[in-house]
Motif scaffolding. Structure first.
Motif, short mmCIF file in Angstrom:
data_model
loop_
_atom_site.label_atom_id
_atom_site.label_comp_id
_atom_site.label_asym_id
_atom_site.label_seq_id
_atom_site.Cartn_x
_atom_site.Cartn_y
_atom_site.Cartn_z
N LYS A 143 -28.77 72.62 -62.31
CA LYS A 143 -29.39 73.92 -63.03
C LYS A 143 -29.56 73.51 -64.30
CE LYS A 143 -30.05 78.65 -62.00
NZ LYS A 143 -29.41 79.90 -61.39
N PHE B 177 -32.21 71.03 -65.07
CA PHE B 177 -33.49 71.69 -64.83
C PHE B 177 -33.83 72.54 -65.97
CE2 PHE B 177 -36.10 74.54 -61.83
CZ PHE B 177 -36.87 73.67 -61.67
N ALA B 178 -32.78 73.39 -66.44
CA ALA B 178 -32.94 74.16 -67.90
C ALA B 178 -33.50 73.34 -68.68
CB ALA B 178 -31.75 74.98 -68.02
N ARG C 295 -34.98 70.49 -69.00
CA ARG C 295 -36.28 69.93 -68.84
C ARG C 295 -37.49 71.01 -69.10
NH1 ARG C 295 -34.12 66.28 -65.03
NH2 ARG C 295 -33.88 67.79 -63.52
N THR C 296 -36.98 72.32 -68.71
CA THR C 296 -38.03 73.30 -68.98
C THR C 296 -38.13 73.52 -70.55
OG1 THR C 296 -36.38 74.95 -68.82
CG2 THR C 296 -37.60 74.52 -66.75
N GLN D 261 -40.31 71.21 -72.13
CA GLN D 261 -41.76 70.93 -71.65
C GLN D 261 -42.28 72.66 -72.50
OE1 GLN D 261 -42.30 71.14 -67.46
NE2 GLN D 261 -41.24 69.10 -67.43
N ASN D 262 -41.68 73.54 -72.61
CA ASN D 262 -41.99 74.75 -73.11
C ASN D 262 -40.73 75.53 -73.26
OD1 ASN D 262 -43.56 77.09 -73.90
ND2 ASN D 262 -45.12 76.47 -72.77
N ASP E 268 -40.67 78.49 -75.13
CA ASP E 268 -40.74 79.91 -74.98
C ASP E 268 -41.00 80.48 -73.44
OD1 ASP E 268 -40.87 80.52 -77.55
OD2 ASP E 268 -42.89 79.96 -77.94
N ALA E 269 -41.61 79.61 -72.63
CA ALA E 269 -41.75 79.87 -71.34
C ALA E 269 -40.50 79.83 -70.65
CB ALA E 269 -42.93 79.00 -70.68
N ALA E 270 -39.57 78.86 -71.01
CA ALA E 270 -38.35 78.71 -70.23
C ALA E 270 -37.60 80.03 -70.53
CB ALA E 270 -37.70 77.57 -71.06
N SER E 271 -37.57 80.56 -71.86
CA SER E 271 -37.04 81.65 -71.94
C SER E 271 -37.60 82.73 -71.39
CB SER E 271 -37.19 81.92 -73.45
OG SER E 271 -36.30 82.85 -73.92
N VAL F 160 -38.94 82.93 -68.30
CA VAL F 160 -38.70 83.11 -66.86
C VAL F 160 -37.06 83.22 -66.63
CG1 VAL F 160 -40.23 81.67 -66.12
CG2 VAL F 160 -38.44 80.44 -66.60
N VAL G 125 -34.55 81.56 -68.56
CA VAL G 125 -33.66 80.37 -68.93
C VAL G 125 -32.84 80.78 -70.12
CG1 VAL G 125 -33.37 77.98 -69.39
CG2 VAL G 125 -35.12 78.62 -67.74
N ASN G 126 -31.71 80.81 -69.99
CA ASN G 126 -30.75 81.05 -71.49
C ASN G 126 -30.81 79.85 -72.04
OD1 ASN G 126 -29.14 81.73 -73.55
ND2 ASN G 126 -27.72 82.80 -72.09
N GLN H 135 -33.04 86.85 -71.20
CA GLN H 135 -32.34 86.87 -69.79
C GLN H 135 -32.06 88.16 -69.15
OE1 GLN H 135 -32.71 83.99 -72.11
NE2 GLN H 135 -30.79 84.72 -72.62
N VAL I 148 -35.30 89.98 -68.09
CA VAL I 148 -35.64 89.21 -66.63
C VAL I 148 -34.88 89.79 -65.61
CG1 VAL I 148 -36.15 87.21 -65.55
CG2 VAL I 148 -36.81 87.27 -67.89
N ARG J 262 -48.73 79.02 -70.07
CA ARG J 262 -47.56 78.66 -70.19
C ARG J 262 -46.78 77.90 -69.12
NH1 ARG J 262 -45.17 80.22 -75.24
NH2 ARG J 262 -47.04 80.85 -76.63
N PHE K 30 -45.00 74.96 -66.90
CA PHE K 30 -44.74 73.84 -67.01
C PHE K 30 -45.30 72.56 -66.50
CE2 PHE K 30 -41.33 76.96 -66.81
CZ PHE K 30 -40.83 76.87 -68.37
N MET L 138 -44.30 69.53 -64.28
CA MET L 138 -43.79 69.99 -62.97
C MET L 138 -44.49 70.29 -62.17
SD MET L 138 -40.20 71.77 -64.18
CE MET L 138 -38.97 71.38 -65.22
N LEU M 206 -38.98 78.35 -60.53
CA LEU M 206 -38.48 78.50 -61.90
C LEU M 206 -38.32 79.95 -62.15
CD1 LEU M 206 -39.52 75.63 -64.51
CD2 LEU M 206 -37.26 76.98 -64.32
N TYR N 208 -35.43 81.75 -61.29
CA TYR N 208 -34.22 80.95 -61.91
C TYR N 208 -33.06 81.74 -61.83
CZ TYR N 208 -31.62 78.11 -65.49
OH TYR N 208 -30.59 77.52 -65.89
#
Lengths: 309, 239
Positions: free
Chosen positions: A174, A177-178, A180-181, A184-185, A187-190, A192, A194-195, B75, B78, B90, B92, B95, B103, B106
């Motif tokens: 995991k 995966f985090a 890689r996000t 890629q982006n 802000d978007a990772a945050s 959804v 993702v810490n 986090q 969410v 936004r 990915f 992917m 995701l 997540y």
């Protein structure tokens, strides 16, 4: 993940008998290669997976080299020094990461670049602990040169194995995966959930711990360290070039890149004694220009198809 | 007030020394769709960014299901059940659609629930099922917006915040997305919709919040807002 571990196992089986089949020249080359494989894999954690362009590998390498050196000068055995180096690197990377990972892109690159310089100056000035600019001599060990060469080949092989195993585990987890996000982006990772801070700090800490471990083994291998040698910016830059050459953010790209780089280096150096750095640079620029995703992205079936046409 | 889901009170925020929002206050009832209307630079996206924890509140706060959430990490927010569909999607890009959707889940650990929600969003947006293994960056604008909304829904949120639903999309696609928003809000999901196109926004939402230069100017039922001459002139292109 199982397939990757199988490849690692096959690699180990192939490399294990090497020290008993060759001379010290090849062994020295092999040990150097394994050292750079480890450093490339270490850089790939933060630079490849998370996309944070760290120029801090020399800082971790040098810090590990000195941690290991100081422990050994004070009577601890080599392996204790190596593990100590890894732990010092881990702690330093955690502290440093908490600060510099707030920066992104160029600012992050510059911030990590100066860390090695700062550590070099501190090491230079702290005579009582580090021996200052005179460097640090390891305690004399009565050992047959070939036996020593074999031992350090295996020690670096262990470093490379640990680095590759850690890479395989991270890539399949995991955390990978985090990362890689984040690449890629962020802000978007945050958004959804993702810490991002935790993921980045873990990747940076792993990178630092592995880099310092390799530095620690280097000290025992070379027997003498000095600030300008182990904090050399080339220890920051070469792993980056190797990873880009092999394929950034992949599992085996750094291994492939380090091997290809050193092979090219050796071939070019033998044939163009005077101009070899220039020609090596040119070859690498061309390779990266035409293979932006690295050697790992070469598809042999397609190449054969094209040449058959 | 019956069963308030989100209660924003005296919220102020900004970027560094630049204050963007002043004393913003409104609330959303469970199951309600509320739209945020305002011109460029009114602070709509900033409000959403603050509500999802990306930027801290400088004063005031907001309660979600009775719990104070200002100052919490993205986090935590969410996990509490607020999903943010950001402006410009936004996704990915490299992917696959499938990975982008996963995701959105997540932070979830209930594998069966995730699988059920995956089936649900794929039936809401059948086109995504077809494009499942395609890189998200290769989708059309409308498909990307669907993917972003579906990603938000994969968190099984109680509040879905959508920033600029219709931006850059063909009217037909907007119509289709609007239908989907209606369908999901009928299932009991609350939606906070940011929309430049006030006509679309008023059709979808039951109440509207009009934001002007970082302050709440009006809060009313959308049917009344649509008849308000000032709103008509400023946001609907009618005079």
């Amino acid at each position: 993940m199982r397939r990757n571990f199988l490849i690692l196992l096959i690699g180990l089986i192939v490399l294990a008998p090497v020290p008993f089949l060759t001379d010290t020249y090849v062994l020295r080359l092999g040990t150097t290669a394994l050292m750079y494989v480890s450093l490339s894999l270490a850089w790939n954690m933060i630079g490849g997976f998370a996309g944070y362009p760290s120029f801090g590998m020399a800082a971790f390498f040098g810090l590990g080299a000195y941690a290991s050196g100081i422990l050994q000068v004070n009577g601890f055995a080599g392996p204790v020094g190596w593990i100590g180096a890894g732990l010092v690197g881990l702690a330093f990377a955690l502290a440093l990461g908490a600060v510099v990972l707030r920066l992104r892109g160029h600012a992050f690159a510059i911030a990590t670049l100066v860390v090695a310089e700062v550590l070099k100056e501190i090491t230079n000035a702290w005579n009582s602990l580090t021996g200052g600019g005179m460097g640090l001599n390891m305690p004399y060990q009565k050992m047959d040169p070939i036996a020593g060469a074999r031992i350090y080949f295996y020690a670096m092989l262990a470093c490379a194995t640990i680095s590759l195993a850690a890479t395989i585990l991270v890539a399949g987890s995991k955390l990978g995966f985090a990362l890689r996000t984040i690449k890629q982006n962020e802000d978007a990772a945050s958004m959804v959930g993702v810490n991002t801070t935790t993921a980045k700090v873990i990747a940076f800490a792993l990178s630092g711990a592995l880099g310092a471990l390799v530095g620690g083994v280097y000290t025992s291998w070379i027997n003498f360290i000095e600030p300008a040698d182990v904090y050399d910016p080339l220890f920051s830059i070469k792993p980056i070039v190797m990873v880009l050459l092999g394929g950034s953010g992949t599992v085996f790209g750094p291994v492939l890149g380090a091997a290809a780089f050193l092979l090219l280096d050796e071939i070019v150096w033998r044939n163009f004694l005077e101009t070899h750095t220039g020609i090596l640079g040119l070859v690498i620029v061309l390779l990266i220009l035409f293979l932006p995703k690295g050697l790992g992205s070469l598809s042999w079936p397609r190449l054969l198809q094209r040449s058959a046409r | 007030m019956a069963d308030t889901l989100l209660e924003v009170s005296n919220l102020s925020t900004g970027y560094g020394d630049v204050q963007v929002l002043w004393d913003v206050g409104f609330d959303i009832t469970r199951g309600e769709t509320v739209c945020l209307v305002g011109s460029n630079g009114a602070g709509k996206s900033t409000l959403l960014r603050c509500l999802s924890g990306l930027i801290p509140a400088t004063a005031g706060g907001f309660r979600f299901e009775g719990r104070e959430m200002a100052g919490r990490s993205p986090q935590d927010i969410v996990a509490a059940g607020i999903a943010h569909v950001p402006e410009g999607r936004r996704l990915f890009g490299p992917m696959s659609v499938h990975d982008n959707l996963l995701l959105g889940a997540y932070l979830r650990h209930d594998k069966d629930g995730v699988r059920r929600d995956l089936d649900r969003v794929l039936s809401l947006f059948p086109i995504l099922a077809q494009r499942r293994n395609q890189a998200a960056g290769t989708l059309s604008g409308g498909e990307q917006q669907m993917c972003a909304i579906a990603r938000g829904m994969m968190n099984n949120p109680k509040l879905l915040m959508i920033d600029e639903l219709s931006l850059g999309l063909a009217p037909q696609v907007v119509e289709m997305l609007s239908e989907t928003i209606r369908a999901i809000s009928k299932d009991g999901l609350s939606v906070l919709l940011v929309e430049q196109d006030a006509i679309t926004a008023f059709e979808l939402a039951t109440r509207g919040v009009v934001l002007d230069s970082g302050r709440v100017r009006l809060i009313d039922a959308t049917a009344k807002l649509a008849e308000n001459p000032a709103v008509q002139e400023a946001y609907m292109g009618l005079a």
